[in-house]
Every structure is written in structure tokens, then in C-alpha cells.
Design a protein around this motif. Sequence first.
Motif, PDB file in Angstrom:
ATOM      1  N   VAL A 270      30.629  41.088  42.394  1.00 29.77           N
ATOM      2  CA  VAL A 270      29.459  40.431  41.779  1.00 29.77           C
ATOM      3  C   VAL A 270      28.191  41.236  41.999  1.00 29.77           C
ATOM      4  O   VAL A 270      27.109  40.806  41.609  1.00 29.77           O
ATOM      5  N   SER A 271      28.330  42.393  42.636  1.00 25.23           N
ATOM      6  CA  SER A 271      27.170  43.272  42.869  1.00 25.23           C
ATOM      7  C   SER A 271      27.349  44.536  42.050  1.00 25.23           C
ATOM      8  O   SER A 271      28.458  44.848  41.622  1.00 25.23           O
ATOM      9  N   ALA A 272      26.295  45.265  41.878  1.00 25.75           N
ATOM     10  CA  ALA A 272      26.366  46.489  41.062  1.00 25.75           C
ATOM     11  C   ALA A 272      26.879  47.651  41.884  1.00 25.75           C
ATOM     12  O   ALA A 272      26.193  48.658  42.050  1.00 25.75           O
ATOM     13  N   TYR A 273      28.084  47.507  42.391  1.00 26.29           N
ATOM     14  CA  TYR A 273      28.776  48.613  43.054  1.00 26.29           C
ATOM     15  C   TYR A 273      29.718  49.229  42.024  1.00 26.29           C
ATOM     16  O   TYR A 273      29.567  48.988  40.834  1.00 26.29           O
ATOM     17  N   ASN A 274      30.699  50.011  42.480  1.00 23.12           N
ATOM     18  CA  ASN A 274      31.642  50.584  41.524  1.00 23.12           C
ATOM     19  C   ASN A 274      33.097  50.468  41.979  1.00 23.12           C
ATOM     20  O   ASN A 274      33.992  50.980  41.311  1.00 23.12           O
ATOM     21  N   ASP A 275      33.310  49.790  43.079  1.00 23.76           N
ATOM     22  CA  ASP A 275      34.666  49.764  43.622  1.00 23.76           C
ATOM     23  C   ASP A 275      35.651  49.027  42.724  1.00 23.76           C
ATOM     24  O   ASP A 275      36.839  49.378  42.674  1.00 23.76           O
ATOM     25  N   LEU A 276      35.175  47.991  42.043  1.00 21.30           N
ATOM     26  CA  LEU A 276      36.103  47.254  41.188  1.00 21.30           C
ATOM     27  C   LEU A 276      36.430  48.034  39.923  1.00 21.30           C
ATOM     28  O   LEU A 276      37.517  47.896  39.361  1.00 21.30           O
ATOM     29  N   VAL A 277      35.501  48.860  39.483  1.00 25.02           N
ATOM     30  CA  VAL A 277      35.815  49.720  38.330  1.00 25.02           C
ATOM     31  C   VAL A 277      36.921  50.688  38.747  1.00 25.02           C
ATOM     32  O   VAL A 277      37.921  50.858  38.055  1.00 25.02           O
ATOM     33  N   VAL A 278      36.746  51.291  39.910  1.00 22.09           N
ATOM     34  CA  VAL A 278      37.721  52.275  40.396  1.00 22.09           C
ATOM     35  C   VAL A 278      39.101  51.644  40.541  1.00 22.09           C
ATOM     36  O   VAL A 278      40.100  52.175  40.053  1.00 22.09           O
ATOM     37  N   VAL A 279      39.161  50.518  41.209  1.00 17.40           N
ATOM     38  CA  VAL A 279      40.481  49.951  41.497  1.00 17.40           C
ATOM     39  C   VAL A 279      41.148  49.470  40.205  1.00 17.40           C
ATOM     40  O   VAL A 279      42.368  49.607  40.051  1.00 17.40           O
ATOM     41  N   THR A 280      40.358  48.967  39.275  1.00 19.93           N
ATOM     42  CA  THR A 280      40.951  48.517  38.008  1.00 19.93           C
ATOM     43  C   THR A 280      41.500  49.708  37.238  1.00 19.93           C
ATOM     44  O   THR A 280      42.604  49.640  36.673  1.00 19.93           O
ATOM     45  N   VAL A 281      40.769  50.799  37.244  1.00 19.90           N
ATOM     46  CA  VAL A 281      41.235  51.979  36.518  1.00 19.90           C
ATOM     47  C   VAL A 281      42.488  52.561  37.184  1.00 19.90           C
ATOM     48  O   VAL A 281      43.453  52.927  36.511  1.00 19.90           O
ATOM     49  N   ILE A 282      42.469  52.633  38.512  1.00 19.39           N
ATOM     50  CA  ILE A 282      43.643  53.163  39.224  1.00 19.39           C
ATOM     51  C   ILE A 282      44.849  52.277  38.949  1.00 19.39           C
ATOM     52  O   ILE A 282      45.963  52.757  38.711  1.00 19.39           O
ATOM     53  N   TYR A 283      44.634  50.976  38.995  1.00 16.62           N
ATOM     54  CA  TYR A 283      45.740  50.049  38.738  1.00 16.62           C
ATOM     55  C   TYR A 283      46.264  50.234  37.322  1.00 16.62           C
ATOM     56  O   TYR A 283      47.477  50.191  37.077  1.00 16.62           O
ATOM     57  N   ALA A 284      45.337  50.461  36.390  1.00 15.92           N
ATOM     58  CA  ALA A 284      45.743  50.682  34.999  1.00 15.92           C
ATOM     59  C   ALA A 284      46.599  51.941  34.882  1.00 15.92           C
ATOM     60  O   ALA A 284      47.585  51.968  34.143  1.00 15.92           O
ATOM     61  N   VAL A 285      46.243  52.975  35.620  1.00 13.85           N
ATOM     62  CA  VAL A 285      47.036  54.216  35.590  1.00 13.85           C
ATOM     63  C   VAL A 285      48.444  53.937  36.108  1.00 13.85           C
ATOM     64  O   VAL A 285      49.438  54.342  35.495  1.00 13.85           O
ATOM     65  N   PHE A 286      48.511  53.250  37.219  1.00 13.12           N
ATOM     66  CA  PHE A 286      49.827  52.916  37.805  1.00 13.12           C
ATOM     67  C   PHE A 286      50.653  52.100  36.811  1.00 13.12           C
ATOM     68  O   PHE A 286      51.842  52.358  36.599  1.00 13.12           O
ATOM     69  N   TYR A 287      50.008  51.137  36.228  1.00 12.27           N
ATOM     70  CA  TYR A 287      50.659  50.249  35.245  1.00 12.27           C
ATOM     71  C   TYR A 287      51.229  51.077  34.090  1.00 12.27           C
ATOM     72  O   TYR A 287      52.393  50.932  33.704  1.00 12.27           O
ATOM     73  N   LEU A 288      50.394  51.970  33.583  1.00 12.21           N
ATOM     74  CA  LEU A 288      50.819  52.747  32.420  1.00 12.21           C
ATOM     75  C   LEU A 288      51.948  53.705  32.772  1.00 12.21           C
ATOM     76  O   LEU A 288      52.802  54.007  31.932  1.00 12.21           O
ATOM     77  N   LEU A 289      51.942  54.204  33.998  1.00 12.62           N
ATOM     78  CA  LEU A 289      53.056  55.070  34.409  1.00 12.62           C
ATOM     79  C   LEU A 289      54.368  54.293  34.373  1.00 12.62           C
ATOM     80  O   LEU A 289      55.416  54.833  33.992  1.00 12.62           O
ATOM     81  N   GLN A 290      54.327  53.030  34.761  1.00 14.01           N
ATOM     82  CA  GLN A 290      55.538  52.210  34.688  1.00 14.01           C
ATOM     83  C   GLN A 290      55.952  51.974  33.224  1.00 14.01           C
ATOM     84  O   GLN A 290      57.140  51.998  32.888  1.00 14.01           O
ATOM     85  N   VAL A 291      54.942  51.714  32.404  1.00 12.78           N
ATOM     86  CA  VAL A 291      55.239  51.457  30.982  1.00 12.78           C
ATOM     87  C   VAL A 291      55.840  52.718  30.349  1.00 12.78           C
ATOM     88  O   VAL A 291      56.822  52.655  29.592  1.00 12.78           O
TER      89      VAL A 291
END
Lengths: 448, 730
Positions: free
Chosen positions: B222-243
Motif C-alpha cells: 500500500v506504499s510506493a515501494y517496488n517490492d510487489l512489482v518485483v515479486v509479481t513479475v518474478i512469479y509471472a516468469v516462473f508461471y510462464l516457464l511452467q506453461v
Amino acid sequence: MERTSTASTKAALCLLAALFALSVFRAATADVTPSEAWNYTRYVLPPWHDSLLHYEPNNHVLNTFLVRISTATLGRKEIALRLPSLLAGLLYAWAVWRLGRRLFSGWAFAAAVCLMMLNPLVVDALSEARGYGMAMAFWLWGLELFLQSNDEPAPHKLNLAAASLALSVAACLSFIVPVLALGPSATALLRRRMVRDFWLPMVVFLFVLLAIPLNRVLLSDFATGATSLRQTLAELTAASLAVLPVPEGVVAAAVRVALAILVLGAAVLAVRRRKGDPLLALCAATSLTGSVLLLLANRWLKVPFPQDGAIYFIPILTLSCLSLVRRHPRVALALALPCILLYAAELPVGPYREARPFAGSRDIAKALRAEAGTSLVRVAVSPPLEAILDYYRARYRQANWQTIDAKPGAPGYDFYLLTAADQPVADRLHLRIIDRTPGILLAAPIAR
Amino acid sequence: MRDVIDILAGAGFTVGVSLALGSLLLRALRIRLHRFETALFAFIAGSGLLSLLVTLLCLTGTARKGVFLWTGAAAIAAAVWRGHANRIRRRTLPALPLDWLVPVALLLTALFIYYFFNAMAPEVSPDGSGYHLGNVARILRHHGFDWSFHSMYAYLSAGAEMLYLFAFAFGRHSAAAMVHFAFLCALPLLMICYGRRFGLGKASLFAALLMFGSPVVAKDGVSAYNDLVVVTVIYAVFYLLQVWDETQESNILILIGLLSGYAYAVKYTAVLTLPFAWAWLKWRHRLNWSAFAQVTIPALVLIAPWVLRNWIWLGNPVAPFANAWFPNPFYHPGMERIYVDTLKHYQGIKHWWQIPLELTLRGGLVGGVFNPALLMLPLSLLALRVTQGRRLLLTALVFAAPAWMNTGSRFLIPAAPFAATALGIGLEAIPGALPLVVAFTGLLAWPPVVSAYCDSGTWRIGEFPIDAALRKEQVDHYILKYQPDYGLKRALDLYVSPNEKVFSFAGRPDAYLDRDIVVSYESTLGNLVNDILWAPQAHPPDFRQRFRFLPVDVRAVRVTNNSTSDNFWTVAEMRVFSQEKEVPRAGDWRVSASPNPWEAPLAFDNSYGTRWSTWQAMRPRAHLEIEFPRTTRIDTVVLECEPAWDAKLQVDVRLPSGRWVPLTDSGELEKVGPPEGMRRAAARDVRLLGIRYLLVNEGDFVYEDFNKYARFWGITQLTEVNGTHFYRID
């Protein structure tokens, strides 16, 4: 099981009903004990954050949590404090009934129930707001569920046993010993998927119940206790058989010898009968393993032996003894009757054992309330009474009892609450006695 | 109300444009995903494209609200038109059991509402209102990167800040925080999709709740950091590797590459994402040159702008790190080392077992706490029995690695969703455990309950600021409660002109102060000003180290250190003498040093306020050198300094023949007492560096001296706000 006798069943039911009525009476009328008061003011009354900031072994987590609920709903009276223990007492009675039925029928069954219910420490635990009765109840249910699972394999029974034993530990942390003793015994007996169906669920349940309250615990918190297993057993013996007109030391020694013979005999028979007598096997193994665990913990981790917390030995050893003579109901009856009579002779109907030195504390608190009125007063108390008076301050909402200091000999206070040991202070400070009970004196400076 | 609309519009527009760009990309790549997956990946991938687009606008100095508006509108129009023109029917993922979905959905919804209002409230988080949005505000003021502003935080890759800039232009600070909040919401949805696709429905529901309900994840999100952007993108990469494993669609590799590069663009600590993707492909025996190119080239498209920007601007492609390998005048290697060492060590923790307790239950010493359920992480080993479990645990280990460099709990956020899902798989194998732990997790996730068990100072969501969120409470009043330095804004606006700089020993809420704040530890300029201000009390050059030798004709002279030490070597003034008379300094002297050659002139400026320093641990062959324009006869070298007792100094000279010759390593040390007038000299030197204003806290080293000897310093206090004193150098 043999055909049940309605007379013995009715007798057992009457006993249980009478005991429950007695427990309710005591819960409503008995003065608060120092441990109950301490637990209330330290863990129940403060906000969650403050009470979770620290942990002491006297905080029996599940009991504290349920007391929070009952006092929040029903107020701060003693009966509200003790309601969870009363209900746990019913659970204990139910477990005793089921286990008794496994052992005997007829009058031997009734005698077994009496033996399991009438021990003075057990009678106190059935209503005192400390969590011991709750812990015993859940432990016995764990045992019963293991036996049910042995009768008819059912993974969900093992899950329930795990939950029950976890609740037992949460109700009183010292019950980790009989739980850890029972678990491997049951594993050896049942030889099923115990890891998946019992051990892992128990770990999870224990975590859920204890992770938050115990997150500040240190090993040094468990530094006080008895110095030997002998001392632990001696305390239990003294409390259970106080009415015997024999020196305590002699009784304690005799009981130790008898118990040693009992446990060893039970172990031998358990090995011989094996799966033919699962209750004996579990109880004997638990007794032995529990004792070994205590000795090892003391030796390796320097953890002292239980002091006032080893109440679990009573049902375990009682069940072991009853299981030994299961095939001889008359022998069981003959052995049980004298014990039952001894227990009945010292059936506690008044204050709880811990509160006896401070009997009448509620009346004294009322007298203080009447004397102080609404004015701001400073009260000096003898140290053992500090927690009790703190509880009554909260119970009677006497925020005007401004300071309660454990400095009985210091001048300058408006009121003094003294134990028998500190009563010479009243003379020294020339105090006027307002009220007194055998254990407590309420006094004030003459000028007041 | 207008503010609220602006915030929602700014954030909504940013998310909408991201979705539009992402859907265009997915159509172009013809990637076949299920319906809900498509929306999520469109948002994530599209945000990467939007981030790249805004980066290019910043590099070209055209980052303006109008440009954002028209570009965004065009993207949305294109996506809508393409969507209408060419509808694609997508399959849905397998359904989740309702008896699980409903309670977890209710818990997530309740938490969502609580978090939503926190995100809408004025941004007051330390880093959010500090450098994250401070950089954003500065970029918007300059319509692009401000090449004259130097701070280590401005050198970091800022892929997330580019999105915030887009939103900030319309809705200011809270709009930026809401964009980050969008990623906080996307992550658990992505995790649930993953569970639905790969048959881990219940485990993924638990993991999603665990992540969404972790206090540090929530507060960060809920703050203007960037950690959630990073983790969402990393998770998306992992997800896509499985797909990709399942479908073997080669275009998915392009998307994987794009997102891997985007992860680096958002935060350096995600540097392992691209190698992780390579390693995955190699492990699955499918890393041929074509696959490698399909992954790497898109990644480089997103990585390159940041690397090239730093390389060209600063001479260091990975600034503010690796300054020892890429020496530059903007950030000292020694300060980098101190900074990294500070982040690497746990403060206040005496035993290793305190670490998991701090990370899950207490949080006070690690800057935030995850949900206590994560303490059961050892049970995730039960997940090793299944393929997905093994993959999840391995991935968690990989992305936990960067947490070695920073003990803050949020640096474990990238590993957390993998660990949480693996834990869910493990718990599912234990009868009765998962429902119980879901209830436990849900209860402990509720913010008022968190306050009951964690340390009181732990960084977490502690309130429900509905009035502040809806702007019924005055914004200034709210910000002042959490950022007392916000009270300096009026004074700064009044006294400091827009192109002037202000020095501060401590960080300030840059996002709200529309002036450039030079912080002591953030740049070489900051280090230098700090050093100068400390000089009168901390390190006055009250020693002279004199090296005498027989007169010799030289073309150059240098003093070289031959020892190793963790301390810095500093010299306030270096002088050369011949026959007891100083050789006058001349403008055609060439002075140099190693390391830190850029500050060599400070040892020749006749000011005791300034000094040259190695600014890093002493190593052999560090030196300070004068090259004369013609042969010069000298017989003494004097260093005026605070002595570096660990240094072993030696004087070398370069003869007219060009050969360097060591002359002497025996120096006489003479204590001469501190020079007079140092305070005035220091203030003058700071002013000469272009800084006329100072912010000093009462706990700062110089404050008492400033307070007592303001006249000697030549400074005037303009105002004081909440213990921070604002001075002007007269």
C-alpha cells in the motif's frame, strides 16, 4: 464389555452429579487463589498486546484464552473465571466414564470412577481456573481416542487424538511430558501411519495454539521447580493422602515403593499381554516413558522437575493400577475402597488447596471496600496477597485502591493487608484491626 | 473529492494503459492462455511495456502529462479496436472447490477493503515519500531525468517508478501508491490461477491468503515501494516457464524474456531472474540458440536503457554498486562498502534463532513481519514429494539469495510466494492441517490482530485511515503526523530558490519537498559536505607530517601509501618546500590521486575545511601526486592532515629522465594545533560547492557547535521545525 449393572451405573452417575454440583458451588463461592489472581491480572485483564509481550510458565495458554472469553462475556466474578474449568471437568468426567467402562462393569466400574474422580487434587482441578483439569481431560480423551483407533482403525480418530493432546499441552504446558510419553507408546501399539495421521497433525495443532503466546519464551523461564522426581511425588502424595495419621515422609516413601512396583509390574504385564490389553500397555508405557523424559530433561537440559504441576501422574498411575487388576474386579474393588474412603475423608468442600492459607480473602476485600469507600487509598500488602488484592480491585472495580504495594512493613499507607506471618507489623505500626480471618488481617492506622 | 477522483483516475488510467499494451502484446505473440490468466499477464507484461515507454520519454526529456495522456489513450483505443476486431474465445481454468473459495475470498475481500483505504491515504512511508516518489517528482519537474542531481537512489533502476510517474502526473503521490497496490492485488490472483492450472487449488488459496495477509507484504504493497512489482513479475516468469513446459509455445519465451528484463528494470535484486530462466531452459534440455535469443533479446530491451543510462551518465553501468570496478566521481567505493555492510548485518540480534521469530512474529529488528504461519516452513519439505513442490522450493531458494545482502524482511518477499505455496502443498498432505492453518492465517492477518502480537514499532498497517483516504482529513495534517519533516516545506519554498540545493545529514521526505536535498551518505557531494562540516570538530588537520630529503630536481612528486587498513587515508593540504621556502602553487600544476582522483585538488586549495580522502580502505600504491610543468628542485614534502596512523607513507619523485625513484619513508610528525577560523572556512567551502542551506537535526554531530558558535560559522538559523534546524550560510 460385560452387561452393565444399573445400580452401579446410577451410583456412579450420582457421584458425578454430586461432584459437579460441588464444583459449581466451589467455583461460585471459593476465594480466588493466588495463582488464579496472578494469571488474571497479568494475562487476562490487560490488552492482548501487553499480555503477549511476555510469558511465564504459570500462564496456561488455553485456559487463559478461555478465561478471557468467559470473563469478557460474563463479568469478572470468580465463577466466570472458573467456567472453562467447570466445563472441562465435565469433559474429564466423560472420559473417566468411558475409560472406566473399558476396564470394568458393575461396582468395580463405579469404584474405578470414584478413584479417578475423588483425589483431592483432581477435585480442585475440576473447577479451579488453572487449566490442570482441562489438560487432564484432553489427555484422557487422547488416550480414549487411541484406544478407539486400536479397536477399529480410523485415521480421523488419530487426527482427533492429535488435536486432543495438543489442547492438553495448550491447557497446561507441563502436560508435554505425558503427551510425549503417550505418543510413542501409541505409535508402538498401533503401528499405523502415525506420522501422517497423528504426529504431523499434532505438530500443526500445537503450533497454531502456542506459537503466538510462547513466542517470547526462554529456557530460563523454566528455571524453578522441584529438585528431584522424589520431591514431585512427595508433593502429590502429601496432597492426596494428607488425612492419613502417619508422618508424611513415611507415607511418601511407602507410596514411592508402591508406585515403583506398580509401574514395573504394569510394564512387565503389558509386554506379556501386549495387544491384548492396550490400556495397560499405554498407561504403563506412558508412566515409564514420562518418568524417563523428566529425568533426561533434568539431566541434559537442566529443566527442574514439576512442582505442583505433575497432576497428570494421578490419572496415569491410577489407570495403570486399575488396568493391572482388570481381570480381577473383586480385587480391584477391595484395593479401591480404602483409597476411596481416604479421598472422601479429605474431600475439599471449602477453599482450594492453594488458597487455604488465605481463606476469607473475598470477605476481607469486601471489608476494605466498605472502609475505603470511594476515597483514593494506598494499600500495603504482604507479598503473597498482592495478586489476590489486585484481582479484587479489578473484580469490584475499585480503581480508588490506587496503589497496592508489597511492602507490609512500610509506614504511610492507608490500609494494610497482612498474612499471619506479617501480623506483628500491626503491633509495630500501631494499626487498628478492621477485620481478620485465620490467614489475613485487615488493618489501618489508628488516625484513619 | 476532486483529489480522490484524481487519485483513482491516475491509478486506474495507468492500470488501464498497462492492460491495453499487454493485451496488444499477447495478441501479437498469439499466446494461448486461459481467460483470467490473460488479464493478469496482460497487466503485468503491459506494465513492463509502459515502464519502457516512459523510460524512453524520460531519456528524451519528453515526460509530460499531456504526452502520457495521449499515448495512453492511443494505447487503450488500439487495444479496444483490436479486441472488437478480433475476439478470441479463451478457456477458463478448472474451478476451485466452493467450500474453500468462498471463505478465502471473503477473507481476501475484507483485507482488500482495509488495504485499499491505506493505499488511498497520503503517502507517508519512509522510502515511498523519500527517494521513490522523490525521484518521480523530480523527473516530472524536469520532464525527464535530472542529470545534475546525484544520489545513489537516483542511480538505481527505476522501472516501477516509471509507472508511478505516469500515475503521479494525474493523481500525485497516492495514485502512485495505488499502482503498487494493484500489483499487491494481482499477486494473490496470479497465485490462485497457478493453483487452478496445475492442480494445487487449495494450496494456492492458502498461499495467496498467506501472502496477502503478511503484514510486511501488505504495508509494502500500500506504499510506493517496488517490492510487489518485483515479486509479481518474478512469479509471472516462473508461471510462464511452467506453461511453456506444458505447451512448448515458443512465443512464450519472448514474454518470459521481456518479464525477466522487466524484473531487473524494477529492482537490481531481481538480477537472477534472467539467469533463472536460462537455467530452467537448460535444465529442461531446451536451451538452443533460438530459445536463448528469444529469451535474451527481449530481456535486454528492458535492461539496456538502465545499464546504458548509468554507463553514459556515470561511467558505471551498475551504479551505485561495483564502484571499485567502475571508479567514478559520483559514489565512493568505500561508502558503498559501508552501506552494503550496514544492510547485511542484523542489528540487535544475538542468536540465530531470533531471526525466524523476528521475521514471522516480532518484526521490530527486521523492518516488518510475515505471517506467523510461515514459521511452519519446515513442513514445506513434504512438498518435495511432488514435482511442483520441488520446483517451488528450488525457486524460493534462488530468489531468497539476494536477502543475504539486506536483512530487511521485505527482501524476502520475492521468495515468499513460492515458499508459501510449497508450505500449502505440505500442509495439504497432513489431515486436518490446511483448513486449520488457513483459519489461523486469516485471523493473524487482520491488522488489529497483528498489533496484538508483533513489536509495537514494527512497520505494518496499523490503522484504517478512511478520513485521510477520502481527503476528509487535511492532507498536510495527516502527513505531518508521520513525516514531521514535512513541516519544512513552507520554509524551503520560501527561502530556497528552485535551482538551489539543500544539504541534510539525514534523509527527508523528498517527494513533498520541491527542492533538491543533498544527503550526506547518498553521493560524493554529500560525503564531501558532511566531511567539511565535521572538519572543525572531528578531524582538524592539527598535525604536520614532514618528509625531508636531499635537494633533488624533479618533474613530479608523490606520497604513496604502502600499507593495508580498513581506515581511510586523508590529506588536508600537501605542500612542497625547497630550502625552507614553500614552492608556490601554480595553476599549471597537475595534481592527481589514486583512488579518488577527482578530489585531489582538495589537498591543494589552501583550505583546511576540505581534504582529499581515499574514501575507501587503504591499499598499497594509493597516492597523491603533483606533476610540475617544468623541472623543480625540492627537498621537503609536508602533509597537513589528521594522521592515518595505519598508513606507511613514502615519498617518490619522478626524475627528469622519467624514472620514478623512492626517496624516503621517514616522516617527522609534528602537532601544531588546529588552524584558526576553520568554522568559517568550512562554511565558505560548503557554499563554494553550491550549497547555501543546511538541515540539521538536534541529534546530528555538528548541531551543538552550530548552536553555540553560529557567528563563527557564519550561519543564520531561518527556522526550526520538530527538532530540525534550517540554516543559511551567510
